[in-house]
Design a protein around this motif. Structure first.
Motif, PDB file in Angstrom:
ATOM      1  N   GLU A 132      26.651 -38.016   8.322  1.00  0.00           N
ATOM      2  CA  GLU A 132      26.316 -38.872   7.187  1.00  0.00           C
ATOM      3  C   GLU A 132      24.817 -38.777   6.912  1.00  0.00           C
ATOM      4  OE1 GLU A 132      27.889 -42.893   7.642  1.00  0.00           O
ATOM      5  OE2 GLU A 132      29.214 -42.175   9.225  1.00  0.00           O
ATOM      6  N   GLY A 133      24.411 -39.185   5.697  1.00  0.00           N
ATOM      7  CA  GLY A 133      22.989 -39.221   5.388  1.00  0.00           C
ATOM      8  C   GLY A 133      22.673 -38.717   3.994  1.00  0.00           C
ATOM      9  N   ASN A 134      21.468 -38.224   3.820  1.00  0.00           N
ATOM     10  CA  ASN A 134      20.951 -37.760   2.532  1.00  0.00           C
ATOM     11  C   ASN A 134      21.863 -36.678   1.941  1.00  0.00           C
ATOM     12  OD1 ASN A 134      19.116 -35.766   0.921  1.00  0.00           O
ATOM     13  ND2 ASN A 134      18.012 -37.706   0.932  1.00  0.00           N
ATOM     14  N   LYS A 135      22.307 -36.870   0.706  1.00  0.00           N
ATOM     15  CA  LYS A 135      23.300 -35.966   0.117  1.00  0.00           C
ATOM     16  C   LYS A 135      22.772 -34.549  -0.062  1.00  0.00           C
ATOM     17  CE  LYS A 135      25.980 -39.541  -2.252  1.00  0.00           C
ATOM     18  NZ  LYS A 135      26.485 -40.039  -3.554  1.00  0.00           N
ATOM     19  N   SER A 136      21.539 -34.408  -0.496  1.00  0.00           N
ATOM     20  CA  SER A 136      20.999 -33.054  -0.689  1.00  0.00           C
ATOM     21  C   SER A 136      20.862 -32.324   0.642  1.00  0.00           C
ATOM     22  CB  SER A 136      19.642 -33.114  -1.402  1.00  0.00           C
ATOM     23  OG  SER A 136      18.676 -33.791  -0.604  1.00  0.00           O
ATOM     24  N   VAL A 137      20.517 -33.062   1.691  1.00  0.00           N
ATOM     25  CA  VAL A 137      20.395 -32.447   3.015  1.00  0.00           C
ATOM     26  C   VAL A 137      21.768 -32.091   3.572  1.00  0.00           C
ATOM     27  CG1 VAL A 137      19.501 -32.735   5.356  1.00  0.00           C
ATOM     28  CG2 VAL A 137      18.246 -33.684   3.425  1.00  0.00           C
ATOM     29  N   LEU A 138      22.781 -32.900   3.253  1.00  0.00           N
ATOM     30  CA  LEU A 138      24.140 -32.560   3.665  1.00  0.00           C
ATOM     31  C   LEU A 138      24.563 -31.224   3.079  1.00  0.00           C
ATOM     32  CD1 LEU A 138      25.929 -36.033   3.319  1.00  0.00           C
ATOM     33  CD2 LEU A 138      25.562 -34.765   5.434  1.00  0.00           C
ATOM     34  N   ARG A 139      24.192 -30.968   1.811  1.00  0.00           N
ATOM     35  CA  ARG A 139      24.528 -29.685   1.192  1.00  0.00           C
ATOM     36  C   ARG A 139      23.776 -28.545   1.881  1.00  0.00           C
ATOM     37  NH1 ARG A 139      24.405 -33.014  -3.487  1.00  0.00           N
ATOM     38  NH2 ARG A 139      22.216 -32.450  -3.893  1.00  0.00           N
ATOM     39  N   MET A 140      22.518 -28.787   2.244  1.00  0.00           N
ATOM     40  CA  MET A 140      21.757 -27.774   2.975  1.00  0.00           C
ATOM     41  C   MET A 140      22.388 -27.501   4.337  1.00  0.00           C
ATOM     42  SD  MET A 140      17.845 -28.972   2.200  1.00  0.00           S
ATOM     43  CE  MET A 140      17.195 -27.728   3.299  1.00  0.00           C
ATOM     44  N   ALA A 141      22.856 -28.565   4.993  1.00  0.00           N
ATOM     45  CA  ALA A 141      23.459 -28.420   6.316  1.00  0.00           C
ATOM     46  C   ALA A 141      24.706 -27.544   6.271  1.00  0.00           C
ATOM     47  CB  ALA A 141      23.798 -29.789   6.889  1.00  0.00           C
ATOM     48  N   ASP A 142      25.447 -27.623   5.157  1.00  0.00           N
ATOM     49  CA  ASP A 142      26.629 -26.769   5.015  1.00  0.00           C
ATOM     50  C   ASP A 142      26.246 -25.301   5.136  1.00  0.00           C
ATOM     51  OD1 ASP A 142      28.318 -28.931   4.672  1.00  0.00           O
ATOM     52  OD2 ASP A 142      28.194 -28.877   2.478  1.00  0.00           O
ATOM     53  N   GLY A 143      25.089 -24.942   4.576  1.00  0.00           N
ATOM     54  CA  GLY A 143      24.637 -23.554   4.638  1.00  0.00           C
ATOM     55  C   GLY A 143      24.277 -23.107   6.038  1.00  0.00           C
ATOM     56  N   HIS A 144      23.963 -24.055   6.916  1.00  0.00           N
ATOM     57  CA  HIS A 144      23.655 -23.733   8.313  1.00  0.00           C
ATOM     58  C   HIS A 144      24.899 -23.803   9.204  1.00  0.00           C
ATOM     59  CE1 HIS A 144      19.237 -23.564   8.155  1.00  0.00           C
ATOM     60  NE2 HIS A 144      19.308 -24.546   7.272  1.00  0.00           N
ATOM     61  N   GLY A 145      26.050 -24.102   8.605  1.00  0.00           N
ATOM     62  CA  GLY A 145      27.249 -24.281   9.421  1.00  0.00           C
ATOM     63  C   GLY A 145      27.253 -25.597  10.170  1.00  0.00           C
ATOM     64  N   PHE A 146      26.402 -26.526   9.735  1.00  0.00           N
ATOM     65  CA  PHE A 146      26.270 -27.833  10.385  1.00  0.00           C
ATOM     66  C   PHE A 146      27.249 -28.786   9.715  1.00  0.00           C
ATOM     67  CE2 PHE A 146      23.195 -31.214  12.026  1.00  0.00           C
ATOM     68  CZ  PHE A 146      23.376 -30.853  13.345  1.00  0.00           C
ATOM     69  N   GLU A 147      28.554 -28.546   9.922  1.00  0.00           N
ATOM     70  CA  GLU A 147      29.598 -29.263   9.202  1.00  0.00           C
ATOM     71  C   GLU A 147      30.587 -29.891  10.178  1.00  0.00           C
ATOM     72  OE1 GLU A 147      32.199 -26.468   7.110  1.00  0.00           O
ATOM     73  OE2 GLU A 147      31.111 -24.858   8.144  1.00  0.00           O
ATOM     74  N   ILE A 148      31.392 -30.800   9.661  1.00  0.00           N
ATOM     75  CA  ILE A 148      32.375 -31.484  10.496  1.00  0.00           C
ATOM     76  C   ILE A 148      33.311 -30.458  11.145  1.00  0.00           C
ATOM     77  CG2 ILE A 148      34.339 -33.071  10.489  1.00  0.00           C
ATOM     78  CD1 ILE A 148      31.699 -34.461  10.192  1.00  0.00           C
ATOM     79  N   GLY A 149      33.499 -30.603  12.459  1.00  0.00           N
ATOM     80  CA  GLY A 149      34.383 -29.705  13.195  1.00  0.00           C
ATOM     81  C   GLY A 149      33.714 -28.468  13.740  1.00  0.00           C
ATOM     82  N   ALA A 150      32.440 -28.238  13.374  1.00  0.00           N
ATOM     83  CA  ALA A 150      31.738 -27.037  13.836  1.00  0.00           C
ATOM     84  C   ALA A 150      31.364 -27.153  15.311  1.00  0.00           C
ATOM     85  CB  ALA A 150      30.486 -26.800  12.994  1.00  0.00           C
ATOM     86  N   ASP A 151      31.193 -26.011  15.948  1.00  0.00           N
ATOM     87  CA  ASP A 151      30.859 -25.925  17.377  1.00  0.00           C
ATOM     88  C   ASP A 151      29.365 -25.651  17.507  1.00  0.00           C
ATOM     89  OD1 ASP A 151      30.578 -25.363  20.048  1.00  0.00           O
ATOM     90  OD2 ASP A 151      32.273 -23.983  20.167  1.00  0.00           O
ATOM     91  N   TRP A 152      28.607 -26.662  17.995  1.00  0.00           N
ATOM     92  CA  TRP A 152      27.160 -26.504  18.136  1.00  0.00           C
ATOM     93  C   TRP A 152      26.724 -26.533  19.595  1.00  0.00           C
ATOM     94  CZ3 TRP A 152      22.794 -25.786  14.910  1.00  0.00           C
ATOM     95  CH2 TRP A 152      23.151 -25.319  13.641  1.00  0.00           C
ATOM     96  N   ARG A 153      27.566 -25.965  20.448  1.00  0.00           N
ATOM     97  CA  ARG A 153      27.136 -25.755  21.829  1.00  0.00           C
ATOM     98  C   ARG A 153      25.973 -24.775  21.861  1.00  0.00           C
ATOM     99  NH1 ARG A 153      32.296 -23.581  24.662  1.00  0.00           N
ATOM    100  NH2 ARG A 153      32.620 -22.818  22.526  1.00  0.00           N
ATOM    101  N   GLU A 154      25.094 -24.959  22.824  1.00  0.00           N
ATOM    102  CA  GLU A 154      23.932 -24.084  22.967  1.00  0.00           C
ATOM    103  C   GLU A 154      24.356 -22.638  23.172  1.00  0.00           C
ATOM    104  OE1 GLU A 154      19.935 -24.959  25.385  1.00  0.00           O
ATOM    105  OE2 GLU A 154      21.483 -24.026  26.623  1.00  0.00           O
ATOM    106  N   SER A 155      25.436 -22.409  23.914  1.00  0.00           N
ATOM    107  CA  SER A 155      25.889 -21.050  24.204  1.00  0.00           C
ATOM    108  C   SER A 155      26.450 -20.354  22.977  1.00  0.00           C
ATOM    109  CB  SER A 155      26.959 -21.073  25.298  1.00  0.00           C
ATOM    110  OG  SER A 155      28.071 -21.871  24.894  1.00  0.00           O
ATOM    111  N   ILE A 156      26.720 -21.107  21.910  1.00  0.00           N
ATOM    112  CA  ILE A 156      27.255 -20.534  20.669  1.00  0.00           C
ATOM    113  C   ILE A 156      26.156 -20.306  19.647  1.00  0.00           C
ATOM    114  CG2 ILE A 156      28.820 -20.927  18.723  1.00  0.00           C
ATOM    115  CD1 ILE A 156      30.262 -20.291  21.310  1.00  0.00           C
ATOM    116  N   VAL A 157      25.331 -21.326  19.398  1.00  0.00           N
ATOM    117  CA  VAL A 157      24.345 -21.235  18.312  1.00  0.00           C
ATOM    118  C   VAL A 157      22.905 -21.252  18.811  1.00  0.00           C
ATOM    119  CG1 VAL A 157      25.913 -22.234  16.623  1.00  0.00           C
ATOM    120  CG2 VAL A 157      24.415 -23.722  17.912  1.00  0.00           C
ATOM    121  N   GLY A 158      22.697 -21.196  20.103  1.00  0.00           N
ATOM    122  CA  GLY A 158      21.333 -21.172  20.625  1.00  0.00           C
ATOM    123  C   GLY A 158      20.723 -22.548  20.751  1.00  0.00           C
TER     124      GLY A 158
END
Length: 433
Positions: free
Chosen positions: A117-143
């Motif tokens: 949740e949060g700033n709508k424009s930043v949410l759209r930017m986060a989509d471009g980084h793969g920072f989306e619901i259900g994504a895997d952000w373990r260190e071993s996957i994305v650094g």
């Protein structure tokens, strides 16, 4: 790699964010190339980069594993204790995040993003980084990142620009703090504040830490309320009993006791059922369910006349990078307990030093300071809550008649990667070629 100075994030970003980002890129590129940078990365970032280099994460190209289905995300949400503290996280972080052009993300212990949740424009930017619901952000996957690195280190971490190991994340800043279950120390997940590079502020780390602690306090309040409910049910039952008996919740926390000294918590088998079970602190017990917990009645007439560790096997497992356990197998039952980072260090040391270590020796092993015996004794007192009579003291050690097995990583240089304990650092260094 030794350097004369480390990167001072707060000082440099206070001067100029772009200048700090350029310097960090130089530091990162030099580390990846095996060269000596002008300044070294901050210790927690350097440790993460070392893990990435050892595991083969690509520093130049983004990699994304599959996103969880909507049904799986919802299943995880409904079974996660984190859902109970979302109001606390939202109240503490969302208003600040929106104004500061950040978003708030909550991930589970596997690094999967469950809420965002949060700033709508930043949410759209986060989509471009793969920072989306259900994504895997373990260190071993994305650094190196605020979610995955906080999970591995089990401490708050702020990752700015090129402190992210993967280049495609360099225009991003994130700050994450782990949240643990106060009942058993189990890691529940991470709350993270993220946004574009120029929105970074060093004070964000203190804010996220404070809100994470507030959330853990709310979980603790809920736990105490549940214990009070169990106590109101158990107290009349125990009042009618002769001999020893204790009522505990599902995590072993004591609600009521009769005929024996009170204890805060007892170690329970991973799956406790109605009938009979062996517990390290009580021996053979009759077990009966209560609303919200269990009634335990030790078999006083069958107390073991052998030593407390006779016929008992203890397996200390520190082979994984960030989940460590101790498993106890007795004459009639077995159970497993997940270890906190400090308890993993302590039990590793006791398993290595079977003859025992003094409090001063353990303090030197853990902190490089033999005078810190008060801290060591306090932690070992907590360990004894679940290992009971299996630990002896003067010196501290496993009981001599206990069969102890220590499970280590295949690559000993990756032993307890979160740890900065001198004894662990020596063991890692000894394994390096």
């Amino acid at each position: 790699m030794n350097t004369h100075a480390t990167f001072d994030l707060e000082r440099l970003t206070a001067v100029k964010t772009a200048q700090a980002a350029r310097l960090l890129r130089e530091v990162r590129d030099a580390r990846i190339a095996g060269q000596r940078p002008r300044v070294g990365p901050r210790p927690e970032i350097g440790a993460s980069w070392d893990r990435m280099l050892a595991s083969g994460v690509d520093p130049e190209h983004d990699f994304r594993s599959g996103v969880l289905s909507t049904d799986e995300v919802e299943r995880r949400r409904q079974t996660s204790p984190l859902r109970h503290i979302l109001p606390v996280l939202r109240e503490g972080l969302l208003s600040v995040a929106d104004v500061a052009q950040h978003i708030m993300v909550v991930a589970d212990a596997e690094g999967r993003l469950l809420w965002r949740e949060g700033n709508k424009s930043v949410l759209r930017m986060a989509d471009g980084h793969g920072f989306e619901i259900g994504a895997d952000w373990r260190e071993s996957i994305v650094g190196t990142n605020g979610v995955g690195t906080a999970l591995v280190a089990r401490r708050p971490v702020q990752v700015f620009s090129a402190e992210h190991f993967v280049r495609t994340h360099h225009r991003w800043t994130c700050t994450g703090a782990p949240i643990s279950d106060p009942r058993d120390g189990r890691l529940l997940g991470v709350v993270d504040i993220s946004g574009p590079l120029d929105t970074m502020h060093p004070a964000t780390l203190a804010l996220v830490c404070s809100v994470a602690k507030l959330a853990e306090a709310r979980l603790r309040e809920a736990h105490l309320t549940a214990l009070d409910r169990l106590r109101s049910v158990a107290a009349p039952v125990l009042a009618r009993m002769d001999g020893r008996a204790v009522a505990v919740d599902g995590h072993g926390w004591t609600a009521a006791v009769t005929g024996m000294p009170p204890v805060d918590r007892l170690a329970l088998p991973k799956s406790l059922v109605d009938g009979r079970s062996w517990l390290p602190a009580l021996g053979m017990c009759t077990v009966a369910p209560l609303p919200g917990g269990w009634l335990l009645r030790p078999d006083d007439e069958e107390r073991d006349v052998a030593g407390p560790g006779a016929g008992t096997r203890v397996v200390v497992d520190v082979s994984a990078p960030h989940r460590w356990t101790v498993a106890v197998t007795g004459s009639a039952d077995c159970w497993t307990h997940e270890l906190s980072p400090r308890h993993a260090e302590l039990l590793y040391l006791l398993a290595v030093h079977r003859a025992g270590r003094s409090a001063a020796g353990l303090a030197a092993d853990l902190f490089g300071d033999p005078a810190r015996t008060v801290t060591v004794r306090a932690e070992l007192s907590r360990v004894r809550r679940y290992l009971g009579g299996l630990l002896a003291h003067r010196p501290y050690r496993f009981q001599e008649d206990t069969d102890v097995q220590l499970l280590l990583p295949d690559d000993a240089s990756r032993l307890l990667p979160h740890s900065l304990a001198p004894a662990v650092l020596r063991a890692r260094a000894a394994a390096e070629p």
